[in-house]
Enzyme design. Structure first.
Site, PDB file in Angstrom:
ATOM      1  N   ASN A  55     -41.355  15.548  -9.480  1.00  0.00           N
ATOM      2  CA  ASN A  55     -41.875  16.519 -10.526  1.00  0.00           C
ATOM      3  C   ASN A  55     -42.104  16.200 -11.778  1.00  0.00           C
ATOM      4  O   ASN A  55     -41.384  15.628 -12.808  1.00  0.00           O
ATOM      5  CB  ASN A  55     -40.788  17.546 -10.630  1.00  0.00           C
ATOM      6  CG  ASN A  55     -40.744  18.736 -11.408  1.00  0.00           C
ATOM      7  OD1 ASN A  55     -41.786  19.122 -11.965  1.00  0.00           O
ATOM      8  ND2 ASN A  55     -39.530  19.421 -11.729  1.00  0.00           N
ATOM      9  N   TRP A  56     -43.443  16.255 -12.116  1.00  0.00           N
ATOM     10  CA  TRP A  56     -43.801  15.422 -13.511  1.00  0.00           C
ATOM     11  C   TRP A  56     -43.497  16.416 -14.606  1.00  0.00           C
ATOM     12  O   TRP A  56     -43.494  16.144 -15.704  1.00  0.00           O
ATOM     13  CB  TRP A  56     -45.530  15.470 -13.516  1.00  0.00           C
ATOM     14  CG  TRP A  56     -46.102  14.670 -12.533  1.00  0.00           C
ATOM     15  CD1 TRP A  56     -45.400  13.801 -11.694  1.00  0.00           C
ATOM     16  CD2 TRP A  56     -47.477  14.145 -12.427  1.00  0.00           C
ATOM     17  NE1 TRP A  56     -46.382  12.947 -11.136  1.00  0.00           N
ATOM     18  CE2 TRP A  56     -47.786  13.471 -11.641  1.00  0.00           C
ATOM     19  CE3 TRP A  56     -48.585  14.738 -13.183  1.00  0.00           C
ATOM     20  CZ2 TRP A  56     -48.792  12.684 -11.327  1.00  0.00           C
ATOM     21  CZ3 TRP A  56     -49.704  14.278 -13.002  1.00  0.00           C
ATOM     22  CH2 TRP A  56     -49.976  13.227 -11.895  1.00  0.00           C
ATOM     23  N   LYS A  57     -42.799  17.698 -14.447  1.00  0.00           N
ATOM     24  CA  LYS A  57     -42.483  18.441 -15.577  1.00  0.00           C
ATOM     25  C   LYS A  57     -43.725  18.974 -16.495  1.00  0.00           C
ATOM     26  O   LYS A  57     -44.949  18.848 -15.896  1.00  0.00           O
ATOM     27  CB  LYS A  57     -41.358  18.240 -16.371  1.00  0.00           C
ATOM     28  CG  LYS A  57     -40.146  17.941 -15.262  1.00  0.00           C
ATOM     29  CD  LYS A  57     -39.011  17.895 -15.941  1.00  0.00           C
ATOM     30  CE  LYS A  57     -37.853  17.820 -14.844  1.00  0.00           C
ATOM     31  NZ  LYS A  57     -36.406  17.604 -15.171  1.00  0.00           N
ATOM     32  N   GLY A  98     -31.856  14.971 -16.248  1.00  0.00           N
ATOM     33  CA  GLY A  98     -32.545  14.452 -17.501  1.00  0.00           C
ATOM     34  C   GLY A  98     -31.289  13.709 -18.352  1.00  0.00           C
ATOM     35  O   GLY A  98     -31.616  13.314 -19.666  1.00  0.00           O
ATOM     36  N   GLY A 114     -37.399  13.588 -11.381  1.00  0.00           N
ATOM     37  CA  GLY A 114     -38.013  14.099 -12.720  1.00  0.00           C
ATOM     38  C   GLY A 114     -38.447  12.696 -13.290  1.00  0.00           C
ATOM     39  O   GLY A 114     -39.481  12.045 -12.983  1.00  0.00           O
ATOM     40  N   GLY A 115     -37.662  12.165 -14.063  1.00  0.00           N
ATOM     41  CA  GLY A 115     -37.959  11.135 -15.097  1.00  0.00           C
ATOM     42  C   GLY A 115     -38.425   9.789 -14.167  1.00  0.00           C
ATOM     43  O   GLY A 115     -39.451   9.128 -14.619  1.00  0.00           O
ATOM     44  N   HIS A 156     -36.417  26.631 -10.990  1.00  0.00           N
ATOM     45  CA  HIS A 156     -35.826  25.364 -11.448  1.00  0.00           C
ATOM     46  C   HIS A 156     -35.332  25.573 -12.700  1.00  0.00           C
ATOM     47  O   HIS A 156     -35.459  26.492 -13.402  1.00  0.00           O
ATOM     48  CB  HIS A 156     -37.029  24.526 -11.828  1.00  0.00           C
ATOM     49  CG  HIS A 156     -36.743  23.081 -12.058  1.00  0.00           C
ATOM     50  ND1 HIS A 156     -36.167  22.846 -13.484  1.00  0.00           N
ATOM     51  CD2 HIS A 156     -36.755  21.934 -11.708  1.00  0.00           C
ATOM     52  CE1 HIS A 156     -35.941  21.516 -13.692  1.00  0.00           C
ATOM     53  NE2 HIS A 156     -36.348  21.029 -12.488  1.00  0.00           N
ATOM     54  N   SER A 182     -31.449  13.102 -12.178  1.00  0.00           N
ATOM     55  CA  SER A 182     -31.179  11.526 -12.428  1.00  0.00           C
ATOM     56  C   SER A 182     -31.086  10.809 -11.434  1.00  0.00           C
ATOM     57  O   SER A 182     -30.397   9.781 -11.256  1.00  0.00           O
ATOM     58  CB  SER A 182     -29.911  11.295 -13.321  1.00  0.00           C
ATOM     59  OG  SER A 182     -29.958  12.198 -14.593  1.00  0.00           O
ATOM     60  N   GLU A 186     -34.918  24.648 -15.469  1.00  0.00           N
ATOM     61  CA  GLU A 186     -35.394  24.730 -17.018  1.00  0.00           C
ATOM     62  C   GLU A 186     -36.301  25.963 -16.851  1.00  0.00           C
ATOM     63  O   GLU A 186     -36.327  26.443 -18.235  1.00  0.00           O
ATOM     64  CB  GLU A 186     -36.763  23.359 -17.233  1.00  0.00           C
ATOM     65  CG  GLU A 186     -35.614  21.982 -17.245  1.00  0.00           C
ATOM     66  CD  GLU A 186     -36.178  21.121 -16.659  1.00  0.00           C
ATOM     67  OE1 GLU A 186     -37.738  20.789 -16.416  1.00  0.00           O
ATOM     68  OE2 GLU A 186     -35.492  20.080 -16.759  1.00  0.00           O
ATOM     69  N   GLU A 206     -29.751  21.152  -7.609  1.00  0.00           N
ATOM     70  CA  GLU A 206     -29.803  20.311  -9.176  1.00  0.00           C
ATOM     71  C   GLU A 206     -28.818  20.790  -9.949  1.00  0.00           C
ATOM     72  O   GLU A 206     -29.078  21.938 -10.680  1.00  0.00           O
ATOM     73  CB  GLU A 206     -31.318  20.678  -9.590  1.00  0.00           C
ATOM     74  CG  GLU A 206     -32.181  20.000  -8.922  1.00  0.00           C
ATOM     75  CD  GLU A 206     -33.599  19.665  -9.550  1.00  0.00           C
ATOM     76  OE1 GLU A 206     -34.156  18.566  -9.604  1.00  0.00           O
ATOM     77  OE2 GLU A 206     -34.021  20.455 -10.526  1.00  0.00           O
TER      78      GLU A 206
END
Ligand code: 13P
Length: 272
Positions: free
Chosen positions: A22-24, A187, A248-249, A109, A227, A111, A181
């Site tokens: 997921n590039w966000k 993150g 993510g990251g 999600h 993470s 966020e 999640e």
């Protein structure tokens, strides 16, 4: 000796592992070509697992073009609106995502829930809209640190699931993917331990079974997110309950993402 059919049935369904990057809100359409090229160089041709990317809306077309029609990498969006078209400035519909070549879409999600007010009733409309347009929804659920510390994790997860999946026909449930999640793990570099995640995955599977009144929960893939890195992915996939990851990251660098995927390929598929 057990008859063959009993033996076969006792092995249960095989849930193909699914790793989603997921590039966000990262990377432009101009960044997409180089990323996909590098990723494709790194990945084996026959992975035996599913791999997905969710770029921002603005990069979907570029990623689709860079992947090409024969790519096994699935294209997904990070969100959608539930109406098909009309006066909804700034929104993107399932029909538009399907048309641009998406195969799946993230819904709910944390966020979105945290910063943009996505509520359970909205995630439900979004899941239904995704299914209507032939997009596979990945419904994201997860508790905050406050929820966990106050012993509310199970309640929160069950509420998000029951509300998010309300009105979905039972025969559609096995096609769903759920992403667990925990908000506190996203993150932060502080991943949940498999010991923390596995009971929640079991709860999700049990709740979906209850919703459908059958063993359908055994067919649903449940990913862990928060993470995840190339270093800890194997620990998660060592559990039969964890069918993949929402990353993510660690997906923003194609070599890091490919390394993570390669570790996942090396892990055993789940039979239940
Ligand atoms: P991180 O892997 O950066 O913690 O993000 C997880 C996530 O939210 C994926 O959707």
């Amino acid at each position: 000796r057990l008859p063959y059919t009993t033996l076969f049935r006792s092995r249960g369904p095989v849930r193909t592992r699914f790793i989603v990057g997921n590039w966000k809100m990262n990377k432009t359409a101009s960044d997409a070509g180089a990323f996909v090229h590098r990723l494709s160089q790194e990945l084996p041709h026959h992975a035996g697992i599913q791999i997905g990317l969710t770029p921002p809306f603005t990069a979907l077309h570029a990623v689709r073009e860079a992947l090409g029609p024969a790519s096994a990498v699935l294209l997904g969006a990070q969100n959608l609106y539930w109406e098909d078209k009309g006066a909804f400035t700034g929104e993107v519909s399932g029909a538009m995502l399907k048309d641009i070549g998406c195969q799946f879409v993230l819904v709910g999600h944390s966020e979105r829930r945290q910063y943009f007010g996505d509520q359970d009733s909205w995630t439900n409309k979004k899941v239904l809209a995704a299914l209507r347009h032939g997009l596979q929804p990945i419904l994201c659920v997860g508790e905050t640190l406050q929820d966990r510390d106050s012993g509310q994790t199970d309640l929160v997860i069950q509420r998000q699931l029951r509300a998010g999946l309300a009105g979905i026909e039972a025969h559609t449930l096995p096609t769903l993917t759920i992403a667990y999640e925990p908000v506190w793990a996203i993150g932060t570099g502080r991943a949940a331990s498999p010991e923390q995640a596995v009971p929640v995955h079991r709860l999700i599977r049990r709740t979906i079974g209850e919703l459908s009144g059958t063993d359908i929960g055994n067919h649903v893939r449940i990913l862990y997110g928060g993470s995840v890195t190339p270093h800890n992915i194997a620990d998660f996939l060592a559990s039969e309950e964890i069918d993949g990851a929402l990353v993510g990251g660690a997906c923003l660098d194609p070599v890091s993402f490919a390394t993570l995927v390669k570790v996942a390929i090396g892990s055993k598929p789940t039979t239940v």
